[in-house]
Design a protein around this motif. Structure first.
Motif, PDB file in Angstrom:
ATOM      1  N   ARG A   1       0.842  -1.202   0.000  1.00 30.22           N
ATOM      2  CA  ARG A   1       0.000   0.000   0.000  1.00 30.22           C
ATOM      3  C   ARG A   1       0.877   1.252   0.000  1.00 30.22           C
ATOM      4  O   ARG A   1       0.624   2.211  -0.752  1.00 30.22           O
ATOM      5  CB  ARG A   1      -0.898  -0.003   1.236  1.00 30.22           C
ATOM      6  N   ALA A   2       1.918   1.258   0.823  1.00 28.82           N
ATOM      7  CA  ALA A   2       2.813   2.408   0.882  1.00 28.82           C
ATOM      8  C   ALA A   2       3.520   2.623  -0.452  1.00 28.82           C
ATOM      9  O   ALA A   2       3.700   3.763  -0.895  1.00 28.82           O
ATOM     10  CB  ALA A   2       3.833   2.206   2.001  1.00 28.82           C
ATOM     11  N   LEU A   3       3.906   1.539  -1.097  1.00 26.66           N
ATOM     12  CA  LEU A   3       4.583   1.631  -2.395  1.00 26.66           C
ATOM     13  C   LEU A   3       3.674   2.261  -3.436  1.00 26.66           C
ATOM     14  O   LEU A   3       4.076   3.181  -4.158  1.00 26.66           O
ATOM     15  CB  LEU A   3       5.022   0.226  -2.835  1.00 26.66           C
TER      16      LEU A   3
ATOM     17  N   ALA B   1       9.839   7.185  -1.233  1.00 17.81           N
ATOM     18  CA  ALA B   1       9.875   8.434  -1.998  1.00 17.81           C
ATOM     19  C   ALA B   1      11.295   8.757  -2.455  1.00 17.81           C
ATOM     20  O   ALA B   1      11.523   9.172  -3.598  1.00 17.81           O
ATOM     21  CB  ALA B   1       9.310   9.569  -1.153  1.00 17.81           C
ATOM     22  N   SER B   2      12.247   8.574  -1.563  1.00 18.01           N
ATOM     23  CA  SER B   2      13.645   8.863  -1.907  1.00 18.01           C
ATOM     24  C   SER B   2      14.137   7.938  -3.015  1.00 18.01           C
ATOM     25  O   SER B   2      14.809   8.386  -3.955  1.00 18.01           O
ATOM     26  CB  SER B   2      14.508   8.706  -0.653  1.00 18.01           C
TER      27      SER B   2
ATOM     28  N   VAL C   1       9.080  -3.899  -9.960  1.00 15.11           N
ATOM     29  CA  VAL C   1      10.334  -4.412  -9.394  1.00 15.11           C
ATOM     30  C   VAL C   1      10.208  -4.603  -7.890  1.00 15.11           C
ATOM     31  O   VAL C   1      10.607  -5.637  -7.333  1.00 15.11           O
ATOM     32  CB  VAL C   1      11.505  -3.456  -9.717  1.00 15.11           C
ATOM     33  N   ASN C   2       9.638  -3.633  -7.212  1.00 18.03           N
ATOM     34  CA  ASN C   2       9.568  -3.697  -5.753  1.00 18.03           C
ATOM     35  C   ASN C   2       8.428  -4.565  -5.241  1.00 18.03           C
ATOM     36  O   ASN C   2       8.480  -5.032  -4.100  1.00 18.03           O
ATOM     37  CB  ASN C   2       9.479  -2.284  -5.179  1.00 18.03           C
TER      38      ASN C   2
ATOM     39  N   THR D   1       4.250   6.402  -4.603  1.00 16.71           N
ATOM     40  CA  THR D   1       4.662   6.667  -5.990  1.00 16.71           C
ATOM     41  C   THR D   1       3.575   7.419  -6.765  1.00 16.71           C
ATOM     42  O   THR D   1       3.883   8.319  -7.558  1.00 16.71           O
ATOM     43  CB  THR D   1       5.001   5.351  -6.712  1.00 16.71           C
ATOM     44  N   ALA D   2       2.301   7.094  -6.520  1.00 13.30           N
ATOM     45  CA  ALA D   2       1.209   7.811  -7.184  1.00 13.30           C
ATOM     46  C   ALA D   2       1.172   9.269  -6.740  1.00 13.30           C
ATOM     47  O   ALA D   2       0.966  10.185  -7.564  1.00 13.30           O
ATOM     48  CB  ALA D   2      -0.125   7.132  -6.879  1.00 13.30           C
TER      49      ALA D   2
END
Length: 299
Positions: A202-204, A286-287, A263-264, A208-209
């Motif tokens: 969910r965080a990914l 984010a980084s 990928v992640n 990114t969105a």
């Protein structure tokens, strides 16, 4: 410290050799000239664990008995202990299992192969009067099934052979193996895999969105072309990203987002990335996504 695995035919004199090894090692440790850390020498065997010889009549009974020996071995292994496992240890797969357990704790290993002819083993078994003799058919079966140690395989090395004609064990060779031998790292396949947190996916996706939306909003608001851009995002995140000197399109950012997430996602499924070094916090994602954009956007 180390694990010494005794292996040999049943009734080949393994227990006598284990006692000789224990006495020789304790003598060296207690010597005034010994400068190492205080060590204890322990012996583990079927007899100590009250495992009857009758279990070897039936493979269904033998398997849990072997498991009990292995469990006891794991409990006693340690950096302050030289553990001697006195048993037939006649299955090479079991010796490999013991070897892997020792590597997990970064212990040195050594295999002592006690050699005697089958005829001698049968003779010595027939002379036992303390209730520890094998039934003749069980002994014959174990002799046939015995898988001899080999110095060519890593789990039996270093291999020290002690024939029945020798009065004592080669204490110098054993001492050198357990004090100077290589300490091999644990097998990668047996290492615990760091797991991603349950909300990592969910965080990914959300981070990114949000970054794609923030980049597009920043470009529209500032009308700037390229350079270092500070993004305003939810959850007080303020990542920065260096954009090329042109207008970056939404389709480009969406394509890079899909690639990065794909990928992640695999890393989340497998439980690790970069040997477990991935931080799945929104700030870290984010980084990393900013670095991914900078690396993959065309000028």
């Amino acid at each position: 410290m180390s694990l010494i695995t005794i292996s040999g035919f049943p009734c080949s004199g393994k227990t006598r050799r284990a006692e000789q090894i224990k006495a020789a090692l304790e003598s060296r440790i207690q010597d005034a000239g010994f400068e190492g850390t205080k060590l204890k020498v322990a012996v583990l065997s079927d007899h100590i664990l009250n495992i009857s010889r009758d279990v070897y009549k039936d493979s269904r009974a033998e398997k849990p008995a072997r498991g009990a020996l292995f469990t006891a071995m794991q409990r006693q292994m340690g950096q302050d202990t030289i553990l001697i496992v006195d048993g037939m240890n006649y299955i090479k797969g079991f010796r490999y299992q013991m070897y892997c357990a020792a590597r997990e704790l970064k212990l040195r290993v050594c295999t002592v192969y006690v050699v005697a002819t089958q005829e001698l083993c049968k003779e010595w078994n027939s002379k036992r009067e303390d209730g520890t003799a094998y039934a003749p058919e069980t002994l014959e079966n174990l002799l046939m099934r015995y898988e001899e140690p080999s110095s060519m395989v890593r789990w039996d090395s270093p291999l020290i052979t002690v024939p029945w004609v020798d009065d004592d064990v080669p204490a110098d060779d054993i001492w050198k193996a357990i004090t100077e031998g290589n300490v091999k790292p644990p097998n990668a396949g047996t290492q615990a895999v760091p797991k991603a947190p349950t909300d990592a996916l969910r965080a990914l996706e959300s981070t990114t969105a949000a970054m794609v939306s923030a980049i597009m909003a920043e470009q529209a608001a500032s009308a700037s072309l390229g350079g270092l851009v500070a993004l305003t995002m939810p959850n007080a995140l303020r990542p920065t990203v260096t954009l090329p000197p042109r207008n970056v399109t939404l389709s480009e950012l969406q394509r890079l987002k899909r690639q990065f997430v794909t990928v992640n996602k695999k890393a989340i499924t497998l439980g690790t990335i970069e040997k477990g070094a991935m931080d799945w916090s929104e700030e870290s994602i984010a980084s990393k996504y900013a670095a991914y954009i900078e690396e993959n956007l065309k000028p």
